[in-house]
Design an enzyme around this catalytic site. Structure first.
Site, PDB file in Angstrom:
ATOM      1  N   CYS A  79       1.406  -1.016  -0.104  1.00  0.00           N
ATOM      2  CA  CYS A  79       0.065  -0.328  -0.035  1.00  0.00           C
ATOM      3  C   CYS A  79       0.823   1.039   0.252  1.00  0.00           C
ATOM      4  CB  CYS A  79      -0.689  -0.100   1.183  1.00  0.00           C
ATOM      5  SG  CYS A  79      -2.015   1.361   1.537  1.00  0.00           S
ATOM      6  N   GLN A 284      -9.394  18.691   9.485  1.00  0.00           N
ATOM      7  CA  GLN A 284      -8.592  17.952   9.252  1.00  0.00           C
ATOM      8  C   GLN A 284      -8.253  17.039   9.215  1.00  0.00           C
ATOM      9  OE1 GLN A 284      -5.002  18.965  10.273  1.00  0.00           O
ATOM     10  NE2 GLN A 284      -5.699  21.217   8.998  1.00  0.00           N
ATOM     11  N   GLU A 334      -8.601  32.491   1.823  1.00  0.00           N
ATOM     12  CA  GLU A 334      -8.400  31.092   1.259  1.00  0.00           C
ATOM     13  C   GLU A 334      -8.787  31.204   0.015  1.00  0.00           C
ATOM     14  OE1 GLU A 334      -7.257  27.741   1.965  1.00  0.00           O
ATOM     15  OE2 GLU A 334      -8.656  27.784   0.212  1.00  0.00           O
ATOM     16  N   ASP A 383      -0.052  29.070   6.905  1.00  0.00           N
ATOM     17  CA  ASP A 383       0.059  27.212   7.131  1.00  0.00           C
ATOM     18  C   ASP A 383      -0.611  26.757   5.589  1.00  0.00           C
ATOM     19  OD1 ASP A 383      -0.671  24.692   7.460  1.00  0.00           O
ATOM     20  OD2 ASP A 383      -2.738  25.015   8.670  1.00  0.00           O
ATOM     21  N   CYS A 410       3.279  21.948   5.875  1.00  0.00           N
ATOM     22  CA  CYS A 410       3.375  20.233   6.712  1.00  0.00           C
ATOM     23  C   CYS A 410       4.573  19.804   5.206  1.00  0.00           C
ATOM     24  CB  CYS A 410       2.196  19.766   5.479  1.00  0.00           C
ATOM     25  SG  CYS A 410       1.844  20.909   3.950  1.00  0.00           S
TER      26      CYS A 410
HETATM   27  N1  SAH Z   1      -4.709  26.348   7.705  1.00  0.00           N
HETATM   28  C1  SAH Z   1      -6.031  24.923   7.328  1.00  0.00           C
HETATM   29  C2  SAH Z   1      -5.951  24.361   6.140  1.00  0.00           C
HETATM   30  C3  SAH Z   1      -4.573  24.620   5.660  1.00  0.00           C
HETATM   31  S1  SAH Z   1      -4.649  23.431   4.366  1.00  0.00           S
HETATM   32  C4  SAH Z   1      -6.312  23.838   8.450  1.00  0.00           C
HETATM   33  O1  SAH Z   1      -5.506  23.960   9.794  1.00  0.00           O
HETATM   34  O2  SAH Z   1      -7.213  23.763   8.781  1.00  0.00           O
HETATM   35  C5  SAH Z   1      -4.130  24.852   2.941  1.00  0.00           C
HETATM   36  C6  SAH Z   1      -5.286  26.119   2.723  1.00  0.00           C
HETATM   37  O3  SAH Z   1      -4.269  26.893   1.392  1.00  0.00           O
HETATM   38  C7  SAH Z   1      -5.727  24.932   2.048  1.00  0.00           C
HETATM   39  O4  SAH Z   1      -6.913  24.924   2.097  1.00  0.00           O
HETATM   40  C8  SAH Z   1      -5.643  25.586   0.341  1.00  0.00           C
HETATM   41  O5  SAH Z   1      -6.941  25.513  -0.434  1.00  0.00           O
HETATM   42  C9  SAH Z   1      -5.291  26.870   0.726  1.00  0.00           C
HETATM   43  N2  SAH Z   1      -4.403  27.389  -0.687  1.00  0.00           N
HETATM   44  C10 SAH Z   1      -3.631  27.110  -1.906  1.00  0.00           C
HETATM   45  N3  SAH Z   1      -3.326  27.495  -2.288  1.00  0.00           N
HETATM   46  C11 SAH Z   1      -3.323  29.147  -1.993  1.00  0.00           C
HETATM   47  C12 SAH Z   1      -3.412  30.564  -1.900  1.00  0.00           C
HETATM   48  N4  SAH Z   1      -2.425  31.420  -3.426  1.00  0.00           N
HETATM   49  N5  SAH Z   1      -3.519  31.104  -1.367  1.00  0.00           N
HETATM   50  C13 SAH Z   1      -4.628  31.193   0.094  1.00  0.00           C
HETATM   51  N6  SAH Z   1      -4.908  29.780   0.184  1.00  0.00           N
HETATM   52  C14 SAH Z   1      -4.270  28.957  -0.905  1.00  0.00           C
END
Ligand code: SAH
Length: 455
Positions: A79, A284, A334, A383, A410
């Site tokens: 997997c 999450q 976002e 993030d 991440c």
């Molecule tokens: N902070 C959130 C999600 C983080 S994941 C939490 O803790 O749950 C990263 C996020 O960035 C995703 O939702 C993705 O859609 C968004 N993203 C990707 N590129 C982006 C950009 N250029 N500007 C704003 N958001 C973006």
């Protein structure tokens, strides 16, 4: 002695690479061997040979490393989901802390790294609140559920992923028995025939609510009422729906949902904040560790209640809503508009009024708000996805000069790249903290505190 493909060699695994592969040496070559663990002496078969390195396949562990553990899943080598099951959990944590340290050193150029002890999981299995199982057919024509073998779309039957909740198995068994009894066929990717493509299962870890979403290549499911009756025997069953996906695509979900039972969402909590989660929402996957991660964000940010905070790449606003009661105002940004719809609804449901959400690219929205409207920030939280922050965004943050910057990442490689740039432009690295969200895999989350150099 020259080496060639298919030779079997005996090697000692001396290190592990960022993807969890074992690394050893033989006759001046460096070999990469999946599923071998640091400290193992193994018999391996050479699969590919380059000038100075090669790839080999683990044939047999001749002398196991003291760091080996007992994998819970018998399919873990086939997997693509887990890379570290053969390593004891404490060693997995050490591997992840090293990965962060090495990236900050090699890519970021940092020598003196303020790396705090990594936050591990109490239960490094069964932690995922979401699972998506492809449905297929075995050689005898029986429906099966499982996972795709590494780098392929061949389904290996397994209803019991060791990272998921125990209800997954119960749900899949009901669905497979139903399909067999009522002659409902699994979707076939080659001839595009058949009805059932995937089953998505989610569980609210705090509420116990369970959602089942059956992805179909059609508009309806015959005898759906019988399936609903059987699924409702499973304790916690709250939401059952169909998702229509008639496209020839690897994307699992289509846009259309059809309710079969209950609301089109389940509820769950992170801390005191409740979230409505639809099959289409991002949420999450490890809520227990997510709370620990967000508590680190709070600890590092050390709010006093008067701050204007920006939460960039905010997804469904989980961080914004989690920190809202500790600050004056949060602006979330976002790119995915449905995620912002979820964020706004969740703010409303929790009676949180000091948050404002914007749809758009952070690198466009933030310069716009800052330059044209003069909105600044005391604290910025980012993030981003794996590729890290956009350069324009970093430049705008540097110009805005917030007192604190909390970077949630991440991918510690792109994190290291961005921290290097920020530190060359007026920020100081204060704290780095790994938080393990994904036991058995090589992934690790990081929270970093940076502060602005006082002029
Ligand atoms: N902070 C959130 C999600 C983080 S994941 C939490 O803790 O749950 C990263 C996020 O960035 C995703 O939702 C993705 O859609 C968004 N993203 C990707 N590129 C982006 C950009 N250029 N500007 C704003 N958001 C973006």
């Amino acid at each position: 002695m020259g080496l060639s493909k298919n030779d079997e060699i005996e090697i000692l695994i001396e290190d592990m690479g960022t993807d969890g592969e074992g690394i050893g040496h033989f006759n001046g070559f460096t070999f990469f061997v999946k599923d071998a663990v640091i400290g193992d002496t193994i018999l391996a078969k050479i699969m590919k040979l380059k000038k100075t390195y090669g790839y080999a396949r683990l044939i047999k562990v001749l002398s196991p490393s003291d760091n080996r553990g007992e994998p819970k899943c018998k399919f873990y080598r086939q997997c693509g989901g887990c890379q570290l099951q053969a390593l004891q959990y404490d060693e997995q944590l050490r591997f992840k802390a090293n990965k962060i340290r090495n990236n900050l050193k090699r890519i970021g150029g940092f020598d003196d790294i303020p790396l705090l002890p990594i936050v591990g999981m109490e239960e490094p299995y069964f932690y995922r609140n979401k699972a998506q199982f492809p449905i297929g057919t075995d050689k005898t024509g029986k429906p099966i559920a499982g996972f795709y073998a590494l780098h392929s779309h061949n389904i290996i039957a397994n209803t019991d992923c060791a990272l998921g909740v125990s209800e997954n198995k119960a749900v899949l068994e009901v669905i497979l028995a139903f399909m067999e009894k009522h002659h409902i066929h699994a979707y076939n990717e080659t001839n595009k025939k058949g009805l059932i493509r995937h089953v998505l299962i989610r569980k609210g870890f705090i509420t116990g609510e369970i959602m089942v979403c059956i992805v179909i290549n059609g508009n309806e499911l015959p005898n759906a009422d019988i399936l609903v009756r059987d699924l409702c025997m499973i304790s916690g069953m709250t939401s059952i729906c169909l998702n229509v996906n008639k496209e020839n695509t690897n994307v699992i979900l289509g846009n259309k949902l059809i309710s079969l039972y209950g609301p089109l969402y389940i509820k769950d909590f992170i801390g005191e904040v409740s979230f409505q989660i639809s099959p289409l929402s991002f949420f999450q996957v490890n809520p227990v560790q997510t709370k620990k991660l967000y508590d680190k964000v709070l600890e590092f940010a050390d709010f006093n209640g008067s701050e204007i905070v920006w939460d960039l790449y905010c997804g469904i606003g989980t961080i914004s809503l989690y920190i809202a009661k500790y600050v004056k105002k949060v602006f979330g940004v976002e790119i995915v508009s449905q995620a912002i719809d979820d964020a706004k609804r969740n703010a409303l449901n929790n009676n949180i009024e000091n948050v404002e959400f914007y749809v758009g690219k952070a690198e466009e929205v933030v310069p716009e708000l800052y330059k044209k409207q003069g909105i600044t920030a005391d604290t910025v939280i980012v993030d981003p996805p794996r590729k890290g922050c956009d350069g324009v965004l970093l430049d705008t943050i540097i110009a805005m000069a917030p007192r604190r910057l909390v970077y949630v990442s991440c991918d510690s490689a792109t994190l290291a790249r961005d921290l290097k740039y920020l530190c060359a432009n007026g920020f100081v690295l204060e704290k780095v903290q790994g938080v393990d969200q994904f036991g058995q895999t090589v992934h690790v989350e990081c929270v970093v505190l940076m502060s602005k150099v006082q002029k």
